[in-house]
Design a protein around this motif. Structure first.
Motif, mmCIF file in Angstrom:
data_model
loop_
_atom_site.group_PDB
_atom_site.id
_atom_site.type_symbol
_atom_site.label_atom_id
_atom_site.label_comp_id
_atom_site.label_asym_id
_atom_site.label_seq_id
_atom_site.Cartn_x
_atom_site.Cartn_y
_atom_site.Cartn_z
ATOM 1 N N ILE A 241 0.843 -1.201 0.000
ATOM 2 C CA ILE A 241 0.000 0.000 0.000
ATOM 3 C C ILE A 241 0.872 1.242 0.000
ATOM 4 C CG2 ILE A 241 -1.779 1.285 1.252
ATOM 5 C CD1 ILE A 241 -2.709 -1.314 2.490
ATOM 6 N N GLN A 242 0.461 2.231 -0.768
ATOM 7 C CA GLN A 242 1.181 3.505 -0.806
ATOM 8 C C GLN A 242 1.194 4.144 0.575
ATOM 9 O OE1 GLN A 242 -0.433 6.440 -3.583
ATOM 10 N NE2 GLN A 242 0.105 8.064 -2.183
ATOM 11 N N CYS A 243 2.381 4.475 1.067
ATOM 12 C CA CYS A 243 2.534 5.101 2.380
ATOM 13 C C CYS A 243 2.903 6.569 2.196
ATOM 14 C CB CYS A 243 3.604 4.367 3.185
ATOM 15 S SG CYS A 243 3.723 4.901 4.899
ATOM 16 N N VAL A 244 2.122 7.468 2.768
ATOM 17 C CA VAL A 244 2.382 8.896 2.634
ATOM 18 C C VAL A 244 3.558 9.271 3.526
ATOM 19 C CG1 VAL A 244 1.448 11.215 2.939
ATOM 20 C CG2 VAL A 244 -0.051 9.345 2.163
ATOM 21 N N PRO A 245 4.662 9.793 2.957
ATOM 22 C CA PRO A 245 5.840 10.138 3.768
ATOM 23 C C PRO A 245 5.521 11.227 4.789
ATOM 24 C CG PRO A 245 6.365 10.137 1.406
ATOM 25 C CD PRO A 245 4.870 10.059 1.523
ATOM 26 N N SER A 246 6.120 11.129 5.949
ATOM 27 C CA SER A 246 5.857 12.114 7.005
ATOM 28 C C SER A 246 6.343 13.510 6.622
ATOM 29 C CB SER A 246 6.537 11.667 8.310
ATOM 30 O OG SER A 246 7.946 11.538 8.126
ATOM 31 N N ILE B 202 -1.759 4.860 3.243
ATOM 32 C CA ILE B 202 -1.451 4.838 4.676
ATOM 33 C C ILE B 202 -0.948 6.217 5.068
ATOM 34 C CG2 ILE B 202 0.037 3.885 6.480
ATOM 35 C CD1 ILE B 202 0.105 1.266 4.898
ATOM 36 N N LEU B 203 -1.600 6.819 6.054
ATOM 37 C CA LEU B 203 -1.212 8.134 6.553
ATOM 38 C C LEU B 203 -1.205 8.083 8.071
ATOM 39 C CD1 LEU B 203 -0.665 11.203 6.071
ATOM 40 C CD2 LEU B 203 -3.145 11.533 6.182
ATOM 41 N N ASP C 165 0.219 6.118 10.069
ATOM 42 C CA ASP C 165 0.109 4.735 10.529
ATOM 43 C C ASP C 165 -1.326 4.213 10.503
ATOM 44 O OD1 ASP C 165 1.560 2.452 11.327
ATOM 45 O OD2 ASP C 165 0.859 2.692 13.393
ATOM 46 N N GLU C 166 -2.192 4.854 9.732
ATOM 47 C CA GLU C 166 -3.553 4.357 9.527
ATOM 48 C C GLU C 166 -3.759 4.082 8.045
ATOM 49 O OE1 GLU C 166 -6.698 5.915 12.808
ATOM 50 O OE2 GLU C 166 -6.143 7.372 11.265
ATOM 51 N N ALA C 167 -4.353 2.930 7.737
ATOM 52 C CA ALA C 167 -4.673 2.593 6.352
ATOM 53 C C ALA C 167 -6.072 3.101 6.032
ATOM 54 C CB ALA C 167 -4.593 1.085 6.126
ATOM 55 N N HIS C 168 -6.194 3.841 4.927
ATOM 56 C CA HIS C 168 -7.462 4.408 4.496
ATOM 57 C C HIS C 168 -7.926 3.720 3.214
ATOM 58 C CE1 HIS C 168 -7.347 8.264 6.954
ATOM 59 N NE2 HIS C 168 -6.121 7.773 7.119
ATOM 60 N N PHE C 169 -9.194 3.348 3.180
ATOM 61 C CA PHE C 169 -9.818 2.860 1.953
ATOM 62 C C PHE C 169 -11.016 3.750 1.674
ATOM 63 C CE2 PHE C 169 -13.179 0.054 0.071
ATOM 64 C CZ PHE C 169 -12.662 0.079 -1.221
ATOM 65 N N ILE C 170 -11.053 4.326 0.472
ATOM 66 C CA ILE C 170 -12.091 5.292 0.121
ATOM 67 C C ILE C 170 -13.118 4.646 -0.802
ATOM 68 C CG2 ILE C 170 -12.555 7.599 -0.767
ATOM 69 C CD1 ILE C 170 -10.582 7.467 1.623
ATOM 70 N N VAL D 19 1.058 -6.576 -7.434
ATOM 71 C CA VAL D 19 1.486 -7.802 -6.761
ATOM 72 C C VAL D 19 1.489 -8.978 -7.730
ATOM 73 C CG1 VAL D 19 0.943 -9.442 -4.939
ATOM 74 C CG2 VAL D 19 0.755 -6.990 -4.495
ATOM 75 N N SER D 20 0.468 -9.042 -8.586
ATOM 76 C CA SER D 20 0.371 -10.173 -9.509
ATOM 77 C C SER D 20 1.492 -10.176 -10.532
ATOM 78 C CB SER D 20 -0.982 -10.158 -10.233
ATOM 79 O OG SER D 20 -1.072 -9.065 -11.118
ATOM 80 N N GLU D 21 2.009 -8.990 -10.854
ATOM 81 C CA GLU D 21 3.085 -8.888 -11.821
ATOM 82 C C GLU D 21 4.462 -8.874 -11.159
ATOM 83 O OE1 GLU D 21 2.240 -5.459 -14.134
ATOM 84 O OE2 GLU D 21 0.517 -6.359 -15.166
ATOM 85 N N ASN D 22 4.456 -9.088 -9.816
ATOM 86 C CA ASN D 22 5.710 -9.130 -9.064
ATOM 87 C C ASN D 22 6.553 -7.881 -9.232
ATOM 88 O OD1 ASN D 22 5.270 -11.781 -8.034
ATOM 89 N ND2 ASN D 22 5.858 -12.603 -10.037
ATOM 90 N N LYS D 23 5.850 -6.718 -9.279
ATOM 91 C CA LYS D 23 6.579 -5.461 -9.365
ATOM 92 C C LYS D 23 7.153 -5.104 -8.017
ATOM 93 C CE LYS D 23 3.991 -3.467 -13.215
ATOM 94 N NZ LYS D 23 3.167 -2.349 -13.685
ATOM 95 N N ASP D 24 8.120 -4.156 -8.039
ATOM 96 C CA ASP D 24 8.712 -3.698 -6.797
ATOM 97 C C ASP D 24 7.654 -3.020 -5.941
ATOM 98 O OD1 ASP D 24 11.189 -4.601 -7.574
ATOM 99 O OD2 ASP D 24 11.802 -2.678 -8.447
ATOM 100 N N ILE D 25 7.691 -3.261 -4.677
ATOM 101 C CA ILE D 25 6.764 -2.644 -3.744
ATOM 102 C C ILE D 25 7.225 -1.210 -3.465
ATOM 103 C CG2 ILE D 25 5.893 -2.667 -1.374
ATOM 104 C CD1 ILE D 25 5.990 -5.687 -1.473
ATOM 105 N N ALA D 26 6.343 -0.264 -3.712
ATOM 106 C CA ALA D 26 6.681 1.143 -3.498
ATOM 107 C C ALA D 26 6.203 1.585 -2.119
ATOM 108 C CB ALA D 26 6.006 2.008 -4.564
ATOM 109 N N LYS D 27 7.130 2.052 -1.337
ATOM 110 C CA LYS D 27 6.771 2.544 -0.016
ATOM 111 C C LYS D 27 6.989 4.044 0.065
ATOM 112 C CE LYS D 27 5.580 0.487 3.028
ATOM 113 N NZ LYS D 27 4.200 0.279 3.450
#
Length: 347
Positions: A15-20, A196-197, A199-204, A339-347
């Motif tokens: 999941i995309q994590c918003v940098p502090s 993720i912002l 330390d909370e995961a948001h689903f809209i 994930v299905s294409e085994n791409k690099d996980i972006a944090k």
């Protein structure tokens, strides 16, 4: 931890994590007169020409180590620039102009979000700074009084009727450059469906209907929560509807922000909503298959398909989801595709 819960953690990590350190900036457009210019030319600018661009450029490094020195020099140049005015600027206005120039030139960083309003905020565009350099066609001509511009990649334009009402107060700020970090969560849910912002995961959940019936809204929520608990118990995922908090934008159309510090709970809910919709297809037409995805995805998909044969399809997603015109959660689709294409996980 069972294998499916391990798979779920893999998805959470993607999941995309918003940098502090990410900042948010409202840039005025002179009552909307510059709005389309900014959009068409992929930049933002401010109207102050008091400081030569060459000076600002050479002071970049110094500003990082001696901020007050650079600000004082900028104030002196502003004062000199306006010395011949019929009414020279007072110290307060000089400080205000200096602050605006410094923020625009030095404080706006790569990765920051830019928000610009049109006339009367009828449309609002969101963009991101992806390049550190400044741009100006006059700079190469040694024009000391050229406008400073920052390149922007525009992400999304939102009409006022679709704008989160919690953002309205932000537009009462009247300076050319305004740091609006207090609205970070609202801005993020305006441009993303999953993030993720703090330390909370948001689903809209995006509701497209112009008329939101309370029965449909609460019926959808109740059934989703029941499904979440049912699936968690079935596959021992260790998540619960009690983990979730909800913020509802009651505009029509509107948004439902479901968040939790238990990030796996949020992602399971997003997967349920996506798969119950009957399909998972990206905007470019690419269809996803559960083959090759983590086992938890396939397990949930097969379980929902089996359940739909009995009651789910007609009970929830004909009467509730369709009535509310729930839009497909694109960020969930992109996450599964990644994930299905085994791409690099972006944090």
């Amino acid at each position: 931890m069972n294998a499916l819960a391990t798979d779920l953690n893999l998805l959470v990590q993607a999941i995309q994590c918003v940098p502090s350190e990410k900042n948010y900036w409202l840039i005025r457009t002179q009552s909307g007169s510059l709005y389309q210019t900014f959009i068409d030319n992929n930049y933002i600018s401010i109207g102050h020409k008091e400081i030569p661009l060459q000076f600002l450029n050479t002071q970049k490094v110094t500003y990082r180590t001696n901020e007050s020195l650079v600000i004082n020099e900028i104030k002196q140049k502003i004062q000199a620039y306006h010395a011949s005015d019929e009414e020279p600027l007072d110290g307060r206005n000089i400080s205000l102009i200096a602050s605006q120039i410094v923020r625009f030139a030095y404080d706006i960083k790569v990765g920051d979000i830019i928000i610009i309003p049109s006339f009367n905020s009828n449309n609002v565009s969101f963009g991101i700074i992806k390049q550190e350099q400044w741009i100006n066609s006059d700079y190469n001509n040694n024009n000391d009084n050229a406008l400073l511009k920052r390149p922007v990649t525009w992400l999304k334009e939102v009409q006022r009727r679709e704008l989160d009402p919690y953002l309205y107060r932000m537009f009462t700020a009247h300076q050319a450059v305004n740091k609006v970090n207090d609205y970070a969560e609202i801005v993020e849910r305006s441009i993303n469906d999953l993030f993720i912002l703090d330390d909370e995961a948001h689903f809209i959940i995006n509701v497209g209907s112009d008329s939101i019936a309370a029965k449909d809204l609460f019926g959808l929520g109740s059934n989703l929560m029941d499904l979440l608990d049912e699936i968690s118990q079935k596959f021992s995922l260790g998540v619960s509807s009690k983990d979730l908090q909800v913020t509802i934008n009651i505009n029509s159309p509107g948004k439902i922000d479901i968040k939790s510090k238990i990030k796996s709970t949020t992602i399971v809910l997003g997967i349920i909503l996506l798969f119950c919709g009957g399909g998972y297809e990206t905007q470019d037409g690419t269809k996803l298959s559960t083959d090759g995805l983590p086992g938890v995805i396939k397990a949930i998909d097969e379980y929902l398909n089996h359940r739909q044969e009995r009651e789910l399809k007609e009970n929830i997603f004909t009467s509730y989801k369709d009535s509310l015109q729930i839009k497909e959660p694109e960020d969930i689709i992109q996450l599964l595709k990644q994930v299905s294409e085994n791409k690099d996980i972006a944090k």
